[in-house]
Design an enzyme around this catalytic site. Sequence first.
Site, PDB file in Angstrom:
ATOM      1  CB  SER A 183      -0.969  -0.004   1.018  1.00 39.17           C
ATOM      2  OG  SER A 183      -1.647  -1.289   1.429  1.00 39.17           O
ATOM      3  CD  GLU A 213       1.898  -0.267  13.323  1.00 37.83           C
ATOM      4  OE1 GLU A 213       1.720  -0.709  14.520  1.00 37.83           O
ATOM      5  OE2 GLU A 213       1.078  -0.933  12.287  1.00 37.83           O
ATOM      6  CG  HIS A 221      -3.700   4.731   2.571  1.00 41.53           C
ATOM      7  ND1 HIS A 221      -2.576   4.153   1.764  1.00 41.53           N
ATOM      8  CD2 HIS A 221      -4.760   4.037   2.127  1.00 41.53           C
ATOM      9  CE1 HIS A 221      -2.842   3.271   0.903  1.00 41.53           C
ATOM     10  NE2 HIS A 221      -4.017   3.223   1.204  1.00 41.53           N
TER      11      HIS A 221
HETATM   12  C1  LIG Z   1      -1.855  -0.608  13.636  1.00 47.26           C
HETATM   13  C2  LIG Z   1      -2.288  -1.299  12.280  1.00 47.26           C
HETATM   14  N1  LIG Z   1      -1.290  -1.258  11.369  1.00 47.26           N
HETATM   15  C3  LIG Z   1      -1.600  -1.963  10.143  1.00 47.26           C
HETATM   16  C4  LIG Z   1      -2.948  -1.846   9.835  1.00 47.26           C
HETATM   17  C5  LIG Z   1      -3.178  -2.519   8.343  1.00 47.26           C
HETATM   18  N2  LIG Z   1      -3.727  -3.771   8.195  1.00 47.26           N
HETATM   19  C6  LIG Z   1      -5.119  -3.884   8.228  1.00 47.26           C
HETATM   20  S1  LIG Z   1      -5.451  -5.644   8.019  1.00 47.26           S
HETATM   21  C7  LIG Z   1      -3.570  -6.050   8.263  1.00 47.26           C
HETATM   22  C8  LIG Z   1      -3.241  -7.500   8.107  1.00 47.26           C
HETATM   23  C9  LIG Z   1      -3.850  -7.994   9.359  1.00 47.26           C
HETATM   24  O1  LIG Z   1      -3.464  -9.301   9.533  1.00 47.26           O
HETATM   25  P1  LIG Z   1      -4.410 -10.509  10.673  1.00 47.26           P
HETATM   26  O2  LIG Z   1      -4.283  -9.755  11.887  1.00 47.26           O
HETATM   27  O3  LIG Z   1      -3.600 -11.710  10.224  1.00 47.26           O
HETATM   28  O4  LIG Z   1      -5.832 -10.233  10.053  1.00 47.26           O
HETATM   29  P2  LIG Z   1      -6.569 -11.356   8.864  1.00 47.26           P
HETATM   30  O5  LIG Z   1      -5.442 -12.191   8.282  1.00 47.26           O
HETATM   31  O6  LIG Z   1      -7.786 -12.041   9.729  1.00 47.26           O
HETATM   32  O7  LIG Z   1      -7.113 -10.538   7.868  1.00 47.26           O
HETATM   33  C10 LIG Z   1      -2.894  -4.799   8.429  1.00 47.26           C
HETATM   34  C11 LIG Z   1      -1.707  -4.586   8.296  1.00 47.26           C
HETATM   35  C12 LIG Z   1      -3.643  -1.561  10.682  1.00 47.26           C
HETATM   36  N3  LIG Z   1      -5.281  -1.751  10.449  1.00 47.26           N
HETATM   37  N4  LIG Z   1      -3.448  -1.351  11.912  1.00 47.26           N
END
Ligand SMILES: Cc1ncc(C[n+]2csc(CCOP(=O)(O)OP(=O)(O)O)c2C)c(N)n1
Lengths: 259, 338
Positions: free
Chosen positions: B53, B74, B125
């Site tokens: 992204s 982060e 973003h």
């Molecule tokens: C603090 C934070 N960092 C990055 C993101 C962007 N983000 C959204 S979903 C995701 C991946 C999530 O992976 P997981 O917890 O395994 O969820 P799933 O595989 O069930 O979608 C990321 C990095 C976020 N929402 N919050």
Amino acid sequence: MIHRAGSGHPGGALSLVEILAELYARRMRFDPEHPDWPDRDRLILSKGHGVPALYAALAWYGYFPKEELLTLRRTDGRLEGHPDRCRVPGIEASTGSLGQGLSIGIGHALSGRLDQRTYRTFVILGDGEIQEGQVWEAALFASAHRLDNLTAFIDCNGFQLDDAVEKILSIEPVAEKWESFGWAVREIDGHSLGEIEEAIRWADGVRGKPSVIVARTVKGKGVSFMEGNNDFHGRAPTDEEFEHAMKELGAHPEREAFL
Amino acid sequence: MTPEEKTNWTEREGRLERFPIGRATRDAYGEVLAALGADHPEIVVLDGDLAKSTKSAVFAERFPDRFFNAGIAEANMAGIASGLAACGKIPFISSFASFLICKTFDQLRLGVSYSKLPVKLVGSHGGITLGPDGVSQMSIEDIALAASLPGMTVVVPADEVSTGALVPQVYAHPGAVFLRTGRNKVPRIYDPGDTDFQLGKGRVLRKGGDVALVACGIMVAEAIYAAQVLEAEGVSCTVVDMHTVKPIDEELLVLVARECGAVVTAEEHQIYGGLGAIVSSVLGRNHPVPLEHVALRDTFAKSGEPEELKKLYGLTWREIVIAVERVLGRKRRELSEE
Ligand SMILES: Cc1ncc(C[n+]2csc(CCOP(=O)(O)OP(=O)(O)O)c2C)c(N)n1
Ligand SMILES: [Mg+2]
């Protein structure tokens, strides 16, 4: 829902459907007429991007009209792309910045104990999400304070956003980690309703420590071309993909009314 | 009916000479960062599971040995960057602007700002126009937070051309920098190949005598559209692309305030603490003139399509035109009182 919205996270929503179904259909005490009922069981979706699955459950039980599901992510609707506790009844916590839900769950659990209420707090986390340090700070706190009214689910679907969890930053051996943090741990097939039901019953019986259910799941479960295909982490299906998916899922009887 | 309601907005809209839609600023960032990587082995890139992204993935593909996906963690990533910079590396770390700044703030404060280390923060973003994902992914506080850190440079470019030209300067700058990029394709304001951008210096895009419009990011195009509309109605506007929000180009600000006697700022950010607040501070201390801000009015946005959100939260040329009418009214009143 996600197809209509044109954006969203189908993969991570589909991997937690059975967990939500089991919790709402058979375990949790709640009253859609009184979403603030103090004795209700709590469900906090820490991996907030999976919220379409939760909206479906909430609509099914009458927290809001099912037709509203089609307003997901629109300016004229209240079903935000990530959970918003101020707008939607039944949403316990505003999440979407990963890593925060377990701490909020501790707050609910602690409050329940202070008020001598018997509700249980369930928190659903992603396997990528538990890379956040705050999750482990929460894990320490919950076991130090013996919060046995708190149960976490980890939706271990093997993928996060950029790639497989194993490739980015491994969390394994995940069960051992939680165990060493003082939690009671159970590992199950997260798509088996029987195993989920059994694990929840087990968690209800754990005394003196918080419990965590490590649910082995498939991202995009139920739709052949989404299963294990992380391309569907964060994009909506096209019209054609949608038709396919609905066929495979055995289109819902009320689907026609929706469309 | 207020004068605003009597205005024919459709007619005004018809006067706009829209810019062609270019690439997203995050795309320009990814491309230029990867190009820089070839010449500068000290560049190390980290991302918080959003490399696809933020477009740091372009660098990752070309220089896998100097790219680390820190996962969804982060604060740890910011700490690692601090250590890398202390060892002579130039770390570029990226995530969505909200997580990049909010989740790492203490690490940035002590490990980057106070430690005087050249960590480059690139938050994609930015603002609310990421759209349907909603508030948790939006950033309307990032400029204020980053700007509050002593020594932190804050850059909010308007299009792909200016982003591409500024990224090498972000790299070369001896201190820490926060660069905000955007998700969507945005109007291309500058001709490809234009390199007339200097970190810390605003760029004057239009010269006029009645009011100065000072904008950053996606609001620069809107400010030019507003100027086009107003020009036809006899109001001549200066337009400044204030891509470096901090340290802000004080000299230019005072100059345009002096020349025009009225200023309107425009930004995709919370009204408190952003470009408007910084401009207000500079002008208040040096050359007070009637001033209006176009920004989010102390509110979060919500999920929706980017263009709808811009309308709903007042981030278009229309609000700039209205702000100009207001500020000119104040200017006239003040002149008649004198
Ligand atoms: C603090 C934070 N960092 C990055 C993101 C962007 N983000 C959204 S979903 C995701 C991946 C999530 O992976 P997981 O917890 O395994 O969820 P799933 O595989 O069930 O979608 C990321 C990095 C976020 N929402 N919050
Ligand atoms: Mg996952």
